[in-house]
Structures are given as structure tokens and as C-alpha cells.
Design a protein around this motif. Structure first.
Motif, mmCIF file in Angstrom:
data_model
loop_
_atom_site.group_PDB
_atom_site.id
_atom_site.type_symbol
_atom_site.label_atom_id
_atom_site.label_comp_id
_atom_site.label_asym_id
_atom_site.label_seq_id
_atom_site.Cartn_x
_atom_site.Cartn_y
_atom_site.Cartn_z
ATOM 1 N N THR A 252 0.818 -1.216 0.000
ATOM 2 C CA THR A 252 0.000 0.000 0.000
ATOM 3 C C THR A 252 0.851 1.265 0.000
ATOM 4 N N VAL A 253 2.154 1.133 0.264
ATOM 5 C CA VAL A 253 3.044 2.287 0.122
ATOM 6 C C VAL A 253 4.379 1.814 -0.453
ATOM 7 N N MET A 254 4.853 2.507 -1.484
ATOM 8 C CA MET A 254 6.254 2.412 -1.892
ATOM 9 C C MET A 254 6.738 3.863 -1.961
ATOM 10 N N ALA A 255 7.850 4.162 -1.297
ATOM 11 C CA ALA A 255 8.305 5.556 -1.274
ATOM 12 C C ALA A 255 9.795 5.607 -0.987
ATOM 13 N N ARG A 256 10.425 6.671 -1.500
ATOM 14 C CA ARG A 256 11.879 6.789 -1.313
ATOM 15 C C ARG A 256 12.203 8.177 -0.792
ATOM 16 N N ASN A 257 13.235 8.260 0.033
ATOM 17 C CA ASN A 257 13.629 9.565 0.583
ATOM 18 C C ASN A 257 14.986 10.025 0.044
ATOM 19 N N GLY A 258 15.489 9.347 -0.981
ATOM 20 C CA GLY A 258 16.792 9.725 -1.546
ATOM 21 C C GLY A 258 17.932 8.946 -0.912
ATOM 22 N N THR A 259 17.615 8.243 0.177
ATOM 23 C CA THR A 259 18.608 7.399 0.854
ATOM 24 C C THR A 259 18.081 5.966 0.919
ATOM 25 N N GLY A 262 11.341 2.610 0.961
ATOM 26 C CA GLY A 262 10.467 2.071 2.007
ATOM 27 C C GLY A 262 9.200 1.461 1.453
ATOM 28 N N LEU A 263 8.710 0.477 2.206
ATOM 29 C CA LEU A 263 7.542 -0.294 1.776
ATOM 30 C C LEU A 263 6.614 -0.468 2.957
#
Lengths: 415, 569
Positions: A252-259, A262-263
Motif C-alpha cells: 500500500t506504500v512504496m516511497a523513497r527519501n533519496g537514501t 520504504g515499503l
């Protein structure tokens, strides 16, 4: 205990597909985003500290503090961050999403999207266009000036226009744009045209004068990413509707912060599974090369999470050159994603595949079993703050986060 | 009275071409007089209004709303049509030529839904997992891989038998399905001989020889070398014999294996007898009880097996039952009841049935047949000779008086556990002048009563008589057939059919019949593993999808085990 994963996934993906996100208005972050406060900045991806933040995210944080008037310059902003005066939290902890660095500060104007089927609301910031922009970590005077114009001049007019048109159905807009060559992540040209043409008559009606109306319509019309942020908020609204289904292995979430990448998984609550993000493969604008690239960054992977973006590549043959290939590669990209998803979208369809629905609802079991990670279309940021976008291409999340999530799921449900 | 019903789906955008096709599909549904499927723009609403389809609900629709309107001869038809919308929209599967190779059996099945066979030749430690996936997707398995653990083979074959699917293998090198060779196979002509083989080269040698002798093959079903072991219990062999027994094109069956264990051999030979077709048995190195035993003929070499099969195929008359004659029963129906007027015919029925069924009861004394304590009440599978003294006290023999049999027929027909009734009708001088005139209406009534209770009652009748008998054989048969009975003049054929029907229903046998359609349709297959197998299928003109297979979870044993546990729960 016995949990029926298939049934839970069917329920989760049904909720995802039946969600109906509508752009219902605009607001100021501190007033509308739950849990927003004066010393808080939201950012893309999973949680991160200032110490571990990458160049583009640091730049965007600096710019946001200057924009807020909390810091007068870069030096003071850095000092504030190092002193721990400002909190950092993921957009995803606040029902929000932001492209690239995804920084949302308390005074920023944000879109409000409401899922009319299930009632949940989501938020995203305004798109600044191309070039030197905050989301890629730029914070020069022109960047701050543009943000102020967007906040002070454009946002109030958009708010009135959206109210006058009684909201805009973003789900229908996405479906239509996909028949016009968009995949909703890297290509939002058609969607942005639709968005601009739908808004323009109301902007003309509610703007204080012709000059302002002209500037806003031109700004929206010139920017082929105008609609990206409402589309992302819409995808977030659909993904949130699918979150929290007991026993579901759906992402339900895939996201990146540049480092880090995250899932989150529907049946595993608020737990993040993270691993170092990859560097995207793709084409670079002239003068840039792979060594200049930052690690993968942004919340825009919410599009793939909701069944569009890289998953709908077959709908967007015009941008295959970005990802190295021929139209056939675009078709194959979508066909590959059917391997790891549980449904074909009921409403987002691909003309070339005889209007087959896009691959929707990533199942962590299928990802691990088949060794196929989700395919993500993405922009590439320069690793130094303030340079901006240097290319676009393809990236995949690290397999480890899916394996970790699978193990955690097995422990949680006693498999 | 015509009815107009509409449905408005908010925010469901569809391309106008898709909607036009939906509209056309709706028009083809029963009772639908007119239909409209449009996005709710003002222009589209005007169009609906012009043809009288604009309902108040549709009038309220917005430009982003999908509007579906159906005009039908009555409300039920209109509702049914609207209920079809999702199905009709989903039917639009991709027909685009795709060079994409699916990565799993599951997506291969989505690509070629009509492929019923999955060829598996991946390394042994992964093979069972792929086979399980194929069975889960209701596909037959040709399992070439070896080194599959014995317990996996047993589990796979039990699951397959439960679902009416075949697992050919593991370590199965050869099969021939509907003229197409799977794995290693010779190019042989189609013909009347079917094979069941636990030996790949044995199957090749016999089919090649049959071809050389001028005859040909229907299907050659491989079982894998361990199938006839004590542990596996010949699960695939028994299924394969049962399939070939029903296959109308197969007139002679050849059964090849290395010597099985004695108990398994007994079970397999019973199943071979139960086929009712000539079966040539070659248990390589097994000492047969004699050259022939009923419908079984024993061969000592592969070449002899081929020659015998060809000769037997030339001798058979080719009268075989067809697939349509294979009924489906309700849950709980499982027993056979034989109601005989002729003592010797009852005796012959018992001789054949005791080898086919676990237990048969009778009011006759015969080794291997359970005595019936109360001849008035049947138990399980029962054969009754109604000519026995206990029934004929104070009344005529049942060959003259049908009354007793008719009453017993109704009694059995009302038993919800009864599936099949087997009867004889003996014509000739001295017998009842027109038995069908009484039995046929009784049969029809019994079947109707069972049908009213949701059951299928199969009535099988063997008629003994000649065309010169006073009752006229032909008209007697015709009257019984009109009443819904399955009629033959060959008593053994009637018994075999009855026995096979209830065998398939017996939970102790534990097998669901394998549907024949997968054997009769042009072969389409999914290949996982050796690409050469896919290429050889293509060369034979069969449709095949090759799966771009990789070990699950990259071969990580811990994750594979986790994934396995998380499936099917």
C-alpha cells in the motif's frame, strides 16, 4: 490462526479500485493536514534524519525553512537542523504525498483529495514545473519567489475555481489520460492538458483580474506535470483505502527519501520495510551522467502502488525512449507487472492491450516468489542540492524489503 | 410489458469504442430490445433521449459517469442484462500478438486459457512446486523432471485424482495426447489403440511397432516409473485406464509396466477388467496367470504386446459408448443395485462386479461377494436375483410377472444413495408377452421421481433375445430407450458400464473421472523447463507457451517454504 490471504487481497484490491478520489479543494498545510505543526517538515519516503538525508532532500529542507521565514539563509537553516529544532516526518505519516524531496512545510498550500467511496482524505503540494525547483533541492531566490507566487497568488484562485466547479474527479481524469498516452507518473502531459482545460473556465471566472488568470492558466498549461501532484494524492487515497486489511499481502506504500526505499503492506499496519534505494537507470539530459545521479527519491511511486505509472507503461509508448526501448518493451513492461499483481484494474485500461486493465495490487508473495520487483518510472535528481532534474529512467526497489516484509507477515500471522 | 432500466456508475471512464462494443453485446442478450452504454455527457444524454432511453437516473448523470440503459421485454431480462455488464467488460482479453514470455504457469494460463496441459522439466527440487501450481490451476501435468521425492509424488497424485486431473510422472519421458507427442515420442499415426505405460521407452517401442504394423494410437498416457509401486498404488495408471475405458475412439488398451507389487498388480488388473475393453497387459518379467483372462490378454514382450493390440483392434466391432452417455450424479449418490430376473445373468454380473468394486452384496452365494441378510433391503452395492424362491412363493417368476421388479425398482429409485440400476429383460417363448409395456413406464416414472428430488438415476438394461422372438427385440429395446434407459444386448457391456459408473463415485476409490474434453481438443500446452519440448510441440503444430521460469524466491529454501505455507490457506 487461519487467515485467508487470497480473500484479504481480493478485498484490499477491490477497495483500491473502487476508491473514487476527487479533488475537493485547497488548504494550508498547517490547517488541513492532520498532525501538521509549526516545527515540522514533511518529506518523501520512509523516516529519515537530517544526518542521513541526501543532497536534494537537504536542499529542499533548507529552501522550505527559508520559505517559511524560519531561517534567513542556508547557514542558519543547516544550524537549525543540526540543533534538532525542526522535526522531520514522512508525508505518508500524514496522509500526504510529495514528488521527489516531497517537502511540505506548514504554510504551503496543498491540494485536498477526498475518496468519495470510503471517505478518506489525502494531500499533496503544488507542482512547480521544471528547472530549478524545490522538489529537486533548489532553494535559490527564484525558487523561493516562485513558491511565494504559487502560494499567495495561484493557490487562492485554484481554491475558488475548484469550489466553483464542485470538485474534479481525478480517477476519471487518470482513466481518460491513459487513453491519451499518459502512464500517470513520468508522462502526465495529457492529464495536465485535461486538468488545465477543465480548470481554465473557472479560473477565468474567479481570478481577481485577467492578468492573474492569464498567468495561472499559462503556468498550468506550460507545465506537463501540473496534474502530477493531484494524481499522486488520488493514488494515495486509493492505496490508503486498501491499507489495513487483516491478512492482506498487498503493498500500500512504496516511497523513497533519496537514501532509503520504504515499503508498507496492507496487513502489516504502519511498519516500514526499508533498504538503501538504488540509482535509477535511464537517459540523462545533456551535460549529465550516471555519476551525478542521486539515489532514487520521491513519493511518486504511489502511482505504481495504485496500478499506474511504470505498470501502465504499455499506455505510454511516447516515453519508451527514456527507458531504453521500443514500444514492444513498453508492452512487455506492463505484461511483466501482471506477474506480481492480484488484479487487472476495472477502470484504468490500456487501449493497445485491447483495453485490458492495468496490473493492480502488488502482492509481496508474488514479488518474492518470481524474483520480479515492481517497475518504476522515475525522474532522476542530481545528487547535489539545487541542480534539479538531470534525467529520467527506470528503477526497481531492492528485493530485500519484500523478503523482509514476507518474513514479518509470516511471523505476524503464524505461518 | 417492456421495461427500461438504467445504471449510473460514477467516475467509471471507458473509451467510447469499448462502450459501443458493450452496447452491442448487451443487445445480443435474451429479451433485450435496445441498449445504450455511454459516458454521461450532455451530447450523449441527448442521443439517449432521442431513442427514448433517457431515464430520470440517466438524466442526472455527469460527464464522468458511465451510463448503461437497457430496454427489455420484461424486468427480469433487463436486470439480467445489467448484471452482465461487468462480465462483458471483462471479456475483452488481450488478443494482441505478444512476444512477452510469461514468468509463471499462472500468467501463462492467463495468456492461453485453453491450454490444458503443463509440461514440467525443471530441476527436481522445484518440480513438485510447479506441478502443484498447475494442479491448483486445474491443469493436467506431464512431469518429466526426476528426483522428485516419493512423498511429493504421492501427494501430487492424490490431489490430482481428487480433482479429476492427471499427473504423468515424475520421471515420465513420453506421452502421446491426441496425436501430439510430449517429451520424447515417435511420430505415429492415429488409430484405435490407447496405451498406459509406466515406462517411457516401453511406450515408444510399442507405439512405434503398432505404427509399423499399420495401426495407430489414440492416446499414450505415461505414469512415471514409480506409479505401480506399493507406496503410490498405481494412482495414475488407474485414472488412465478409466479415461481410456470411456474414450470412444480407444478400442483396445495396452498396459505396460515393469513388474508391479502383487497387491498393486491385482488392483490394476481389476481396473483393466473394468474397462470392458480388450486390454493387452505387458508387465515386463511378470508371469501371467495364462495367455488370456476375460478381456485381458498377456504379452511377454513389447513387440508381442503391439502385435496383439493390432490384432484385437481388427477384431473389435467398434461399437462403443460415447462420451455423452456419461451422466453426472448428485452428491451422495454412489451405489449400484442390480435387479435380475435371470439367475445366471445375476451370477455373471457378480463375477464381473466383485473385481471392480470393493464390496458387493447379493442373495446368491459366490466367493468374494457379501451375503445379503434381508433380501428385501439392499445394502451398498447389491445384486438381487428376483427369481430366488423367497420372492416367487405364491407368485409367478419375474420373467413372467413384472410387478415385483417394478415395486423394487421404485424402492431403489427413492433411495438417495442409489446412482445406477442394472436390469435384465429376457425375451422369448414363455416369457412375458410385452415386458417393455410395463417396465418402460416404470423406468420413466422412477427416473422422474429421482429427478424431482434433484438426482440422476441411471437405468442400464441388458436385453436377451432375438429379432425373431414374439416380443420383437427391436421394439422392446426402442421402448426401453424411450423411457430413458441405457440399453444393450450385450450383458457384460451393461455390467461394465454400471460398474465403471459407480466406481467413479466410490470415495474408497477416491477418483474423480478425468474429463475427456482435454483429450479431444487440439492440444495446447504450457511448457516449463526444457525449451526443446516447446519447440517440438510447435513443430508438431500444437499451440504452446513457454514459461520463462526461474527458481522461486531465487532458490532461497527458507523463503520458498514460507511461500508454500502461505498458499492455499
Amino acid at each position: 490462526m487461519s487467515v485467508d490471504i487470497e480473500r484479504a487481497n481480493a478485498e484490499a484490491v477491490e477497495r483500491m479500485m473502487e476508491a473514487r478520489p476527487v479533488l475537493v479543494g485547497m488548504g494550508t498545510a498547517r490547517e488541513v493536514i492532520p498532525g501538521m505543526r509549526d516545527n515540522l517538515l514533511l518529506h518523501a519516503g520512509p523516516p529519515i534524519t537530517w544526518e542521513r538525508a541526501s543532497g536534494p532532500l537537504r536542499g529542499a529542507i533548507i529552501g522550505a525553512l527559508i520559505f517559511e521565514g524560519l531561517a534567513k539563509d542556508e547557514k542558519q537553516a543547516i544550524a537549525m537542523m543540526e540543533a534538532g529544532e525542526i522535526d522531520l516526518e514522512p508525508c505518508h505519516h500524514h496522509n500526504a504525498v510529495g514528488p521527489m524531496a516531497g517537502v511540505i512545510s506548514p504554510s504551503m498550500a496543498v491540494y485536498i483529495v477526498e475518496n468519495k467511496t470510503h471517505g478518506n482524505k489525502t494531500y499533496s503540494n503544488l507542482n512547480e514545473g521544471y528547472g530549478k525547483v524545490l522538489r529537486y533541492g533548489a532553494y535559490s531566490e527564484e525558487v523561493i519567489q516562485r513558491l511565494r507566487w504559487m502560494n499567495d497568488v495561484m493557490a487562492p484562485v485554484l481554491a475558488d475555481a475548484i469550489e466553483a466547479m464542485e470538485g474534479l474527479d481525478i480517477k476519471a481524469l487518470i482513466a481518460e489520460a491513459m487513453h491519451m498516452g499518459d502512464e500517470g507518473h513520468n508522462r502526465n502531459k495529457a492529464g495536465s492538458f485535461i486538468y488545465t482545460t477543465r480548470l481554465a473556465p473557472y479560473i477565468a471566472k474567479v481570478a481577481p483580474n485577467e492578468e492573474v488568470a492569464h498567468d495561472i492558466i499559462k503556468f498550468l498549461g506550460d507545465n506537463a506535470l501540473s496534474v502530477l501532484n493531484p494524481v499522486m494524492a488520488a493514488c494515495k487515497a486509493m492505496a490508503d483505502a486498501a491499507h489495513g486489511v487483516e491478512g492482506s499481502t498487498l503493498v500500500t506504500v512504496m516511497a523513497r527519501n533519496g537514501t532509503d526505499f520504504g515499503l508498507r503492506v496492507s496487513g502489516l499496519g504502519d511498519q516500514w520495510f526499508t533498504a538503501p534505494a538504488e540509482i535509477p537507470k535511464g537517459l540523462y539530459f545533456s551535460g549529465f551522467k550516471a555519476e551525478d545521479a542521486n539515489r532514487d527519491i520521491g513519493d511518486s511511486t504511489i502511482t505504481e502502488t495504485a496500478g499506474i505509472g511504470g505498470f501502465a507503461m504499455a499506455a505510454a509508448p511516447a516515453i519508451v525512449t527514456f527507458v531504453s526501448g521500443t514500444p514492444q518493451d513498453a508492452i512487455n513492461a506492463t505484461l511483466e507487472m501482471y506477474e506480481i499483481t492480484v488484479a487487472e484494474h476495472k477502470y484504468f485500461t490500456i487501449p493497445y492491450l485491447d483495453f485490458r486493465g492495468t496490473p493492480t495490487g502488488i502482492d509481496i508473495r508474488k514479488v518474492v516468489e518470481k524474483g520480479i520487483t515492481p517497475r518504476i518510472n522515475t525522474g532522476i535528481a542530481h545528487k547535489d542540492p539545487g541542480v534539479g532534474q538531470i534525467g529520467a529512467g527506470l528503477v526497481r526497489p531492492p528485493m530485500k524489503i519484500f523478503e523482509d516484509a514476507l518474513v514479518a507477515f509470516a511471523e505476524r500471522y503464524g505461518f | 410489458m417492456t421495461v427500461i432500466l438504467s445504471e449510473v456508475r460514477t467516475g467509471a471512464y471507458h473509451d467510447s469504442v469499448v462502450l459501443m462494443q458493450l452496447q452491442r453485446a448487451l443487445l445480443e442478450l435474451p429479451g433485450v430490445l435496445d441498449a445504450g452504454a455511454v459516458m454521461g455527457t450532455e451530447a450523449n444524454k441527448d442521443l439517449l433521449s432521442q431513442v427514448g432511453l433517457l431515464t430520470p437516473e440517466a438524466q442526472q448523470a455527469q460527464a464522468d459517469d458511465l451510463v448503461i440503459v437497457v430496454k427489455a421485454k420484461d424486468e427480469a431480462a433487463a436486470r439480467q442484462a445489467l448484471a452482465q455488464v461487468d462480465t462483458l467488460l471483462a471479456q475483452r482479453r488481450s488478443r494482441v500478438a505478444q512476444t512477452f514470455r510469461p514468468k509463471s504457469v499462472e500468467s501463462a494460463v492467463n495468456t492461453v486459457p485453453h491450454a490444458r496441459w503443463v509440461l514440467i522439466s525443471v530441476p527436481g527440487r522445484y518440480a513438485a512446486g510447479v506441478a502443484r501450481e498447475a494442479l491448483r490451476l486445474e491443469r493436467h501435468v506431464f512431469l518429466y523432471s526426476d528426483n522428485v521425492p516419493l512423498e511429493e509424488e504421492i501427494a501430487l497424485k492424490r490431489e490430482a485424482a481428487r480433482k479429476g486431473l492427471l499427473v504423468m510422472g515424475p520421471d515420465c519421458g513420453t506421452a502421446l495426447i491426441n496425436g501430439v507427442g510430449l517429451g520424447f515420442a515417435n511420430r505415429v499415426r492415429r488409430g484405435p489403440i490407447g496405451l498406459v505405460a509406466a515406462s517411457g521407452t516401453g511406450l515408444q517401442a510399442v507405439t512405434a511397432r503398432i505404427h509399423q504394423l499399420g495401426s495407430g494410437i489414440t492416446h499414450g498416457i505415461g505414469t512415471g516409473g514409480r506409479d505401480l509401486s506399493e507406496a503410490v498404488g498405481a494412482l495414475t495408471t488407474l485414472q488412465a485406464l478409466e479415461v481410456l475405458a470411456r474414450d470412444p475412439e480407444t478400442q483396445v488398451i495396452v498396459l505396460i509396466s515393469k513388474p508391479p507389487s502383487p497387491t498393486v498388480a491385482e488392483r490394476v488388473l481389476a481396473a483393466a477388467r473394468a474397462t470392458g475393453k480388450p486390454v493387452v497387459v505387458n508387465f515386463i518379467g511378470y508371469t501371467p496367470p495364462g495367455a488370456a483372462d476375460g478381456n485381458l490378454t498377456f504379452a511377454t514382450t513389447l513387440g508381442e504386446a503391439a502385435a496383439l493390440a493390432v490384432r484385437l483392434a481388427q477384431e473389435t466391432d467398434g461399437t462403443l459408448e460415447d462420451e455423452e452417455g456419461w451422466p453426472s450424479f448428485a452428491e451422495g449418490q454412489k451405489y449400484l443395485r442390480g435387479l435380475y430376473s435371470g439367475g445366471t445373468l445375476a451370477y455373471e454380473a457378480l463375477l464381473l462386479l466383485r473385481d471392480m468394486l470393493p464390496t458387493v452384496h447379493a442373495n446368491l452365494h459366490l466367493e468374494g461377494v457379501a451375503p445379503l441378510e434381508n433380501p428385501m433391503a439392499s445394502v451398498g452395492h447389491t445384486v438381487i436375483d428376483l427369481g430366488e424362491d423367497v420372492f416367487t412363493v405364491g407368485r409367478l417368476h419375474p420373467m413372467l410377472d413384472n410387478d415385483l421388479r417394478i415395486r423394487r425398482l421404485q424402492q431403489e429409485a427413492d433411495d438417495p444413495e442409489v446412482a445406477v440400476i442394472l436390469m435384465d429383460v429376457v425375451l422369448g417363448y414363455g416369457a412375458h408377452p410385452d415386458p417393455a409395456s410395463e417396465l418402460a413406464p416404470a423406468i420413466a416414472q422412477a427416473r422422474e421421481r429421482a429427478a424431482a428430488a434433484g438426482r440422476h438415476l441411471e437405468v442400464i438394461v441388458a436385453v436377451v433375445g432375438t429379432d425373431e422372438d414374439p416380443q420383437d427385440l427391436e421394439s422392446q429395446v426402442a421402448a426401453l430407450r424411450d423411457a430413458g434407459a441405457w440399453v444393450t444386448t450385450d450383458h457384460a457391456q451393461a455390467v461394465y458400464r454400471a460398474g465403471r459408473l459407480v466406481r467413479a463415485l466410490d470415495p474408497a476409490v477416491g477418483m474423480r473421472p478425468v474429463p475427456l474434453d482435454a483429450f479431444h481438443r487440439p492440444l495446447a500446452a504450457i511448457n516449463v523447463g526444457l525449451e526443446a519440448f516447446a519447440e517440438s510441440l510447435t513443430a508438431q503444430g500444437a499451440e504452446v507457451v513457454h514459461v520463462d521460469w526461474r527458481p522461486p524466491a531465487g532458490g532461497n529454501a527458507r523463503l520458498m517454504a514460507l511461500l508454500e505455507r502461505m498458499k492455499g490457506r
